[in-house]
Write a protein that holds these residues in place. Structure first.
Motif, mmCIF file in Angstrom:
data_model
loop_
_atom_site.group_PDB
_atom_site.id
_atom_site.type_symbol
_atom_site.label_atom_id
_atom_site.label_comp_id
_atom_site.label_asym_id
_atom_site.label_seq_id
_atom_site.Cartn_x
_atom_site.Cartn_y
_atom_site.Cartn_z
ATOM 1 N N SER B 231 -14.398 -8.405 4.213
ATOM 2 C CA SER B 231 -15.521 -7.660 4.780
ATOM 3 C C SER B 231 -15.548 -7.778 6.299
ATOM 4 C CB SER B 231 -16.837 -8.191 4.215
ATOM 5 O OG SER B 231 -17.068 -9.505 4.683
ATOM 6 N N MET B 232 -16.185 -6.821 6.925
ATOM 7 C CA MET B 232 -16.324 -6.855 8.377
ATOM 8 C C MET B 232 -17.085 -8.092 8.801
ATOM 9 S SD MET B 232 -17.109 -2.833 9.083
ATOM 10 C CE MET B 232 -18.059 -2.483 7.636
ATOM 11 N N GLU B 233 -18.077 -8.425 7.981
ATOM 12 C CA GLU B 233 -18.908 -9.575 8.290
ATOM 13 C C GLU B 233 -18.080 -10.859 8.331
ATOM 14 O OE1 GLU B 233 -22.281 -9.180 5.971
ATOM 15 O OE2 GLU B 233 -23.474 -10.658 7.086
ATOM 16 N N ASN B 234 -17.198 -11.020 7.373
ATOM 17 C CA ASN B 234 -16.359 -12.209 7.361
ATOM 18 C C ASN B 234 -15.425 -12.236 8.563
ATOM 19 O OD1 ASN B 234 -17.330 -13.562 5.136
ATOM 20 N ND2 ASN B 234 -16.018 -12.457 3.705
ATOM 21 N N GLY B 235 -14.929 -11.076 8.943
ATOM 22 C CA GLY B 235 -14.081 -11.008 10.124
ATOM 23 C C GLY B 235 -14.855 -11.454 11.354
ATOM 24 N N TYR B 236 -16.076 -10.973 11.414
ATOM 25 C CA TYR B 236 -16.955 -11.314 12.531
ATOM 26 C C TYR B 236 -17.199 -12.816 12.591
ATOM 27 C CZ TYR B 236 -21.179 -11.011 15.469
ATOM 28 O OH TYR B 236 -22.114 -11.147 16.463
ATOM 29 N N LYS B 237 -17.542 -13.378 11.441
ATOM 30 C CA LYS B 237 -17.837 -14.810 11.375
ATOM 31 C C LYS B 237 -16.617 -15.647 11.759
ATOM 32 C CE LYS B 237 -20.408 -14.695 7.355
ATOM 33 N NZ LYS B 237 -20.748 -15.265 6.045
ATOM 34 N N THR B 250 -3.867 -15.440 22.049
ATOM 35 C CA THR B 250 -3.803 -14.158 22.767
ATOM 36 C C THR B 250 -3.808 -12.986 21.809
ATOM 37 O OG1 THR B 250 -1.386 -14.125 22.757
ATOM 38 C CG2 THR B 250 -2.465 -15.217 24.631
ATOM 39 N N ALA B 251 -3.711 -13.278 20.521
ATOM 40 C CA ALA B 251 -3.737 -12.201 19.536
ATOM 41 C C ALA B 251 -4.362 -12.708 18.245
ATOM 42 C CB ALA B 251 -2.320 -11.694 19.262
ATOM 43 N N VAL B 252 -4.969 -11.769 17.511
ATOM 44 C CA VAL B 252 -5.523 -12.101 16.201
ATOM 45 C C VAL B 252 -4.949 -11.132 15.178
ATOM 46 C CG1 VAL B 252 -7.607 -12.411 14.824
ATOM 47 C CG2 VAL B 252 -7.692 -12.806 17.292
ATOM 48 N N PHE B 253 -4.403 -11.670 14.126
ATOM 49 C CA PHE B 253 -3.874 -10.862 13.036
ATOM 50 C C PHE B 253 -4.751 -11.121 11.820
ATOM 51 C CE2 PHE B 253 -0.191 -10.670 9.744
ATOM 52 C CZ PHE B 253 -0.581 -9.394 9.347
ATOM 53 N N THR B 254 -5.327 -10.074 11.279
ATOM 54 C CA THR B 254 -6.152 -10.241 10.079
ATOM 55 C C THR B 254 -5.428 -9.573 8.918
ATOM 56 O OG1 THR B 254 -7.363 -8.161 10.272
ATOM 57 C CG2 THR B 254 -8.232 -10.045 11.498
ATOM 58 N N ILE B 255 -5.628 -10.099 7.738
ATOM 59 C CA ILE B 255 -4.892 -9.563 6.593
ATOM 60 C C ILE B 255 -5.571 -8.339 5.984
ATOM 61 C CG2 ILE B 255 -3.879 -11.790 6.012
ATOM 62 C CD1 ILE B 255 -5.981 -11.676 3.614
ATOM 63 N N ALA B 256 -6.611 -7.835 6.646
ATOM 64 C CA ALA B 256 -7.253 -6.603 6.181
ATOM 65 C C ALA B 256 -7.924 -5.915 7.355
ATOM 66 C CB ALA B 256 -8.271 -6.895 5.091
ATOM 67 N N ASP B 257 -7.889 -4.603 7.368
ATOM 68 C CA ASP B 257 -8.482 -3.854 8.470
ATOM 69 C C ASP B 257 -9.973 -4.133 8.631
ATOM 70 O OD1 ASP B 257 -6.145 -2.683 9.297
ATOM 71 O OD2 ASP B 257 -6.429 -0.846 8.145
ATOM 72 N N PHE B 258 -10.638 -4.285 7.507
ATOM 73 C CA PHE B 258 -12.073 -4.566 7.581
ATOM 74 C C PHE B 258 -12.347 -5.825 8.391
ATOM 75 C CE2 PHE B 258 -13.592 -1.992 3.756
ATOM 76 C CZ PHE B 258 -14.288 -1.113 4.577
ATOM 77 N N LEU B 259 -11.533 -6.817 8.157
ATOM 78 C CA LEU B 259 -11.680 -8.060 8.902
ATOM 79 C C LEU B 259 -11.450 -7.806 10.387
ATOM 80 C CD1 LEU B 259 -9.714 -10.432 6.495
ATOM 81 C CD2 LEU B 259 -12.189 -10.354 6.836
ATOM 82 N N ALA B 260 -10.460 -6.985 10.679
ATOM 83 C CA ALA B 260 -10.123 -6.692 12.066
ATOM 84 C C ALA B 260 -11.302 -6.049 12.791
ATOM 85 C CB ALA B 260 -8.893 -5.786 12.128
#
Lengths: 344, 344
Positions: B231-237, B250-260
DNA sequence: AATCTACTCGGTAACGTTACCAAGCCTATT
DNA sequence: AATAGGCTTGGTAACGTTACCGAGTAGATT
């Protein structure tokens, strides 16, 4: 290949099939030991009762359905979860039926009722007008949720749980007008679809006419797309059209947050800043509005509350405590980053 | 209250129930006139065949099911639509079953098979490892879609259509490394959930170790939330945690776009610019990535193509043209606005 | 004229389950 | 000692439909 049936279990356990049935269905009239023995055998063999046969015979099937038009709408997601949780608490099964935009939800519901022994139905999304004769045929309690309310008095024949889309839409338009915007473009659904979009457009017009502002048809953009009208892509396309038309505007109001996102992107690409150059307002209150940059000003519908009231109302109807009811919920104007006073 | 049955129709028409059945089911052995007469009566009375009784007797039920874990994932939306369309073309009905993250999809599938006379099942989302013995019990063709592939050779017992999550994840990590990023944070699912998240984390590690970069556990952020991890919320947290931790990146890789999306918002609020100060990369290729500002760099899975192959494979299995197959699709690295060379 | 075939149709037995009735057994009461 | 009543249990009739078998009618063939 033949499936294992209740008879096989009965034979294997050396009891009658009635006894097995009693064990499965938690009937009172059974010896706990017998029951345990049967249950163990069932687990051992992997037997699963045939639900078709069950539903055929049963009188007390506990099953409700949720009919959704347009599964992509994230607004429905919490609704489904809450309904399912509440149903589970009441020991009801819930089936989810997804239907296409062009399908007739009532016809689908009719089939569904027969197939499962449905005790109730919840309609999510879809047209707000139906043939009363068709509805009559459902013969099972049903609740329309989030379908908008009309002014008609003949609405007496069904239950619904909704937001006053027309009034809420007017609220947003009034807010934009109060900020000082005079030329507000609106991106809405095709008028033919008798859906909430129509009501939201009415609210927009209400606000303008109340202030003596003439409605400029050039500011009204209707989405022709029937398949999935409330998409970011459609918002993007419409905003491009708006920009290309050369018509003057300082704000854009879209009847769905998804559309607003597309609009924001198009404006951004055109080098316009939000909200400094143009204000953008959405409707629905979906999660993306909070995480988008700029955060979207929107009308937030109380989805969780509505979901709870919807399922409770349905159970009230099923259990005979209520016939039908019309619940109108207040939505909330959420002012965030995407709107401001016109800057020019 | 009693429902109208095939007997009523037969009596009203003055024919036998067999004849009515023949009329309904388009059987050959029936006089066209009789058929028309019966059909008219059916329409007139509003009779709908009881599907439970039908399924009980029938041998040739044409019905497949799609089991979805986490209905909110917009990635599934086109998949469902395509599967449904193809099924309709083959005159198969399709039921949609939504299950919670904690439920066992195979167990649910077993019940579903019994209830409906299912001819096949498609699993969307969910764990990538299952008890082979359980799978054996399904006895009906099934296809896992988008569940990730493993290196195990014992994968021979089922069909799947997937992307090589590990390799694709490595591709993204390599891209970020090529840009010059050395300290790449990753936001991933809890390791306990045997889902694609685990594989994507492996891919990340592969890329780093291949270049001799030591893996810094402080850069790995696992989402504890079980309910709706992507969820976006989890990405935010998680991004807030990342920022608060003070660890350099210098970079963040998330395993889902929502997280990004959630990550982007958190970085924005912290006054960091994307991609000038921090690069952000997602995974999935959902629509929002294209309309977000900045547009998200991501790994786009060929959802439509995969959906088509999935349903075709299922029908091949149902119709005996194929036993099982493993299809691996290449995903595409989509470079957009959210990633750039590290700026410091 | 007798037989055959094609076309219709009706009756009946399942499908797997649950609801209901009847009956057995045991303990407690009269 | 006899009856009553609570526990358990098994047998059987549905539930609404389709598959199958058999039979009737008409026209075509021998």
């Amino acid at each position: 290949m033949s499936e294992i049936t209740i008879k096989d279990i009965a034979r294997e356990c050396g009891v009658g099939i009635s006894t097995v049935s009693r064990a499965i269905n938690n009937h009172a009239d059974i010896n706990p030991e017998t029951k345990q023995m049967v249950m163990e055998k069932i687990k051992e063999t992997g037997y699963i009762p045939n639900n078709s046969a069950r539903n055929l015979k049963r009188t007390d099937a506990r099953c409700i359905a949720v009919l959704i038009k347009g599964i992509t709408n994230p607004f429905f997601s919490p609704v489904i979860q809450i309904v399912e949780a509440q149903a589970q608490k009441k020991r009801y099964a819930m089936v989810l039926q997804h239907i296409e935009a062009y399908e007739d939800e009532v016809a689908v519901a009719l089939e569904l009722i027969k197939e499962k022994r449905l005790r109730g139905i919840i309609f999510l999304g879809g047209a707000y007008q139906h043939d009363p004769e068709q509805l009559e045929k459902l013969k099972v309690p049903f609740v329309f949720s989030t379908i908008g309310i009309t002014q008609d008095e003949e609405k007496e024949t069904y239950s619904n749980v909704a937001v006053d889309d027309r009034a809420e839409s007017r609220k947003m338009t009034d807010y934009l007008l109060d900020l000082g915007h005079k030329r507000i473009a609106i991106i809405t659904e095709s008028m033919e679809a008798q859906s909430i979009g129509t009501l939201r457009l009415e609210g927009y017009k209400d606000a303008l006419t109340a202030r003596g502002i003439e409605i400029d048809e050039r500011l009204i953009f209707e989405i022709k797309e029937k398949q999935e009208p409330y998409s970011m892509e459609n918002g993007y396309k419409m905003a491009k059209e708006l920009l290309a038309s050369g018509v003057d505007f300082t704000a854009v109001f879209t009847i769905a947050d998804f559309l607003a996102v597309g609009v924001c992107r198009a404006l951004h690409e055109a080098g316009l800043r939000i909200p400094e150059d143009v204000s953008v307002a959405g409707y629905d209150g979906i999660p993306i509005g909070e995480f988008y940059t700029p955060q979207l000003t929107t009308i937030r519908q109380p989805a969780e509350l509505m979901a709870e009231k919807t399922i409770n109302l349905l159970f009230d109807m099923i259990e005979g405590r209520s016939t039908y009811e019309h619940m109108v919920f207040p939505a909330e104007l959420v002012v965030r980053e995407s709107t401001a006073k016109p800057g020019r």
